[in-house]
Design a protein around this motif. Structure first.
Motif, PDB file in Angstrom:
ATOM      1  N   GLN A 104       0.851  -1.196   0.000  1.00  0.00           N
ATOM      2  CA  GLN A 104       0.000   0.000   0.000  1.00  0.00           C
ATOM      3  C   GLN A 104       0.881   1.239   0.000  1.00  0.00           C
ATOM      4  OE1 GLN A 104      -3.514   0.377   2.762  1.00  0.00           O
ATOM      5  NE2 GLN A 104      -2.364   2.143   3.543  1.00  0.00           N
ATOM      6  N   GLY A 145      -8.266   1.097  -2.469  1.00  0.00           N
ATOM      7  CA  GLY A 145      -8.778   0.490  -1.248  1.00  0.00           C
ATOM      8  C   GLY A 145      -7.677   0.359  -0.220  1.00  0.00           C
ATOM      9  N   SER A 146      -8.068  -0.071   0.966  1.00  0.00           N
ATOM     10  CA  SER A 146      -7.094  -0.236   2.042  1.00  0.00           C
ATOM     11  C   SER A 146      -6.380  -1.574   1.915  1.00  0.00           C
ATOM     12  CB  SER A 146      -7.790  -0.148   3.398  1.00  0.00           C
ATOM     13  OG  SER A 146      -8.606  -1.300   3.604  1.00  0.00           O
ATOM     14  N   ARG A 148      -5.994  -3.847   4.155  1.00  0.00           N
ATOM     15  CA  ARG A 148      -6.800  -4.909   4.766  1.00  0.00           C
ATOM     16  C   ARG A 148      -7.917  -5.356   3.833  1.00  0.00           C
ATOM     17  NH1 ARG A 148     -11.404  -6.084   7.254  1.00  0.00           N
ATOM     18  NH2 ARG A 148     -11.346  -7.560   9.011  1.00  0.00           N
ATOM     19  N   ASP A 149      -8.647  -4.408   3.253  1.00  0.00           N
ATOM     20  CA  ASP A 149      -9.780  -4.771   2.400  1.00  0.00           C
ATOM     21  C   ASP A 149      -9.326  -5.549   1.167  1.00  0.00           C
ATOM     22  OD1 ASP A 149     -11.457  -3.552   4.180  1.00  0.00           O
ATOM     23  OD2 ASP A 149     -11.646  -1.686   3.031  1.00  0.00           O
ATOM     24  N   VAL A 150      -8.215  -5.136   0.565  1.00  0.00           N
ATOM     25  CA  VAL A 150      -7.733  -5.812  -0.639  1.00  0.00           C
ATOM     26  C   VAL A 150      -7.279  -7.231  -0.314  1.00  0.00           C
ATOM     27  CG1 VAL A 150      -5.960  -5.792  -2.430  1.00  0.00           C
ATOM     28  CG2 VAL A 150      -7.114  -3.674  -1.808  1.00  0.00           C
ATOM     29  N   HIS A 152      -8.426  -9.085   2.076  1.00  0.00           N
ATOM     30  CA  HIS A 152      -9.601  -9.885   2.447  1.00  0.00           C
ATOM     31  C   HIS A 152     -10.504 -10.170   1.250  1.00  0.00           C
ATOM     32  CE1 HIS A 152      -9.701 -10.351   6.915  1.00  0.00           C
ATOM     33  NE2 HIS A 152      -8.754  -9.429   6.831  1.00  0.00           N
ATOM     34  N   ASP A 153     -10.221  -9.561   0.114  1.00  0.00           N
ATOM     35  CA  ASP A 153     -11.000  -9.829  -1.099  1.00  0.00           C
ATOM     36  C   ASP A 153     -10.522 -11.143  -1.714  1.00  0.00           C
ATOM     37  OD1 ASP A 153     -12.392  -9.876  -3.442  1.00  0.00           O
ATOM     38  OD2 ASP A 153     -11.327  -8.174  -4.359  1.00  0.00           O
ATOM     39  N   ASP A 183      -6.100   0.864  12.714  1.00  0.00           N
ATOM     40  CA  ASP A 183      -6.509  -0.452  13.187  1.00  0.00           C
ATOM     41  C   ASP A 183      -6.976  -0.407  14.638  1.00  0.00           C
ATOM     42  OD1 ASP A 183      -6.251  -2.220  11.023  1.00  0.00           O
ATOM     43  OD2 ASP A 183      -4.071  -2.251  11.247  1.00  0.00           O
ATOM     44  N   THR A 185      -8.470  -3.520  15.591  1.00  0.00           N
ATOM     45  CA  THR A 185      -8.758  -4.940  15.699  1.00  0.00           C
ATOM     46  C   THR A 185      -8.012  -5.569  16.870  1.00  0.00           C
ATOM     47  OG1 THR A 185      -8.594  -7.065  14.537  1.00  0.00           O
ATOM     48  CG2 THR A 185      -6.881  -5.446  14.085  1.00  0.00           C
ATOM     49  N   ALA A 216      -9.089 -14.723   6.149  1.00  0.00           N
ATOM     50  CA  ALA A 216     -10.124 -14.365   5.186  1.00  0.00           C
ATOM     51  C   ALA A 216     -10.956 -15.608   4.872  1.00  0.00           C
ATOM     52  CB  ALA A 216      -9.505 -13.806   3.913  1.00  0.00           C
TER      53      ALA A 216
END
Length: 237
Positions: A104, A145-146, A148-150, A152-153, A183, A185, A216
């Motif tokens: 990123q 995107g972030s 984390r999101d990428v 988790h895709d 974060d 989490t 994921a």
């Protein structure tokens, strides 16, 4: 935020972090220093060249799409004149693994990295020189995107078909990524010393980073049905 994805797949990979002397181990996922070294080689940098802060400071993460097998190789080295024999060494590798690495950073930085990996200046290796790259590294273009999101895709799951068939119909892909400022989490975290500050053989230096361990979830239609579930009578508790 922009993210560049890389596919790391080869017969053998080895990502040492704390290995020394005659025992060269590998951790279960690619190190940040290994990936930055890969990028630096693609850009044509020498080991004595400085490492830019924007590269080491970029957020980094890895998803294990195909869990490899740990293997051990015994090696003996002899000098060219055969007068000197070196101690027997144990070298560990991961066989048949597939990882998705995510970086990123700023759009311009990632575009430069992508171009370098498509047209590398030096040969590229997955951790060690005995582990050359055998497949294209870049997974498509730069994504928005972030980190984390990428990661988790899971729509871009890179596991081989033979591997998918051996897995259950519901899998959880392990993710190891940098802790980001936003974060909150409670995922399992650990300190890893694999941020390169200098690749100079005379003065190699590495810094610490905090790595989060997540998973994921993914439905696997090609997977095998699960066998007897001893907890089924309790409602899957």
């Amino acid at each position: 935020m922009s993210v560049l994805l890389l596919k790391l797949a080869a017969p053998l990979q080895s990502w040492g972090v704390a290995s020394r002397f005659a025992r060269r181990e590998t951790q279960q996922y690619p190190s940040k220093s290994g990936i930055i070294g890969l990028i630096a080689a693609a850009q044509g940098r020498r080991r004595t060249d400085p490492i830019e802060d924007e590269l080491t400071g970029s957020a980094f993460g890895v998803r294990i799409d195909q869990q490899g097998t740990l293997i051990r190789d015994f090696q003996v080295a002899v000098s060219l004149d055969e007068r000197t024999k070196y101690p027997l060494s144990q070298r560990y590798y991961i066989a048949d693994a597939v990882f998705v690495a995510a970086i990123q950073g700023e759009q311009n930085l990632l575009e430069g990295i992508r171009e370098a990996l498509l047209r590398p200046q030096f040969p590229l290796y997955l951790g060690r020189r005995s582990c050359p790259v055998t497949e294209p590294l870049v997974l498509g273009g730069i994504r928005e995107g972030s980190l984390r999101d990428v990661l988790h895709d899971t729509s871009n799951w890179q596991a081989s078909r033979w591997y998918r068939k051996r897995q259950p119909t519901r899998v959880h892909l392990p993710i190891f990524r940098d802790r980001l400022p936003e974060d909150t989490t409670d995922a399992l975290a650990e300190q890893v010393r694999d941020v390169p500050l200098s690749f100079d053989p005379v003065r190699r230096e590495y810094g610490w980073r905090t790595v989060l361990n997540e998973h994921a979830p993914l439905d696997n239609p090609e997977g095998r049905a699960a066998g007897h579930d001893p907890l089924a009578a309790f409602g899957g508790a």
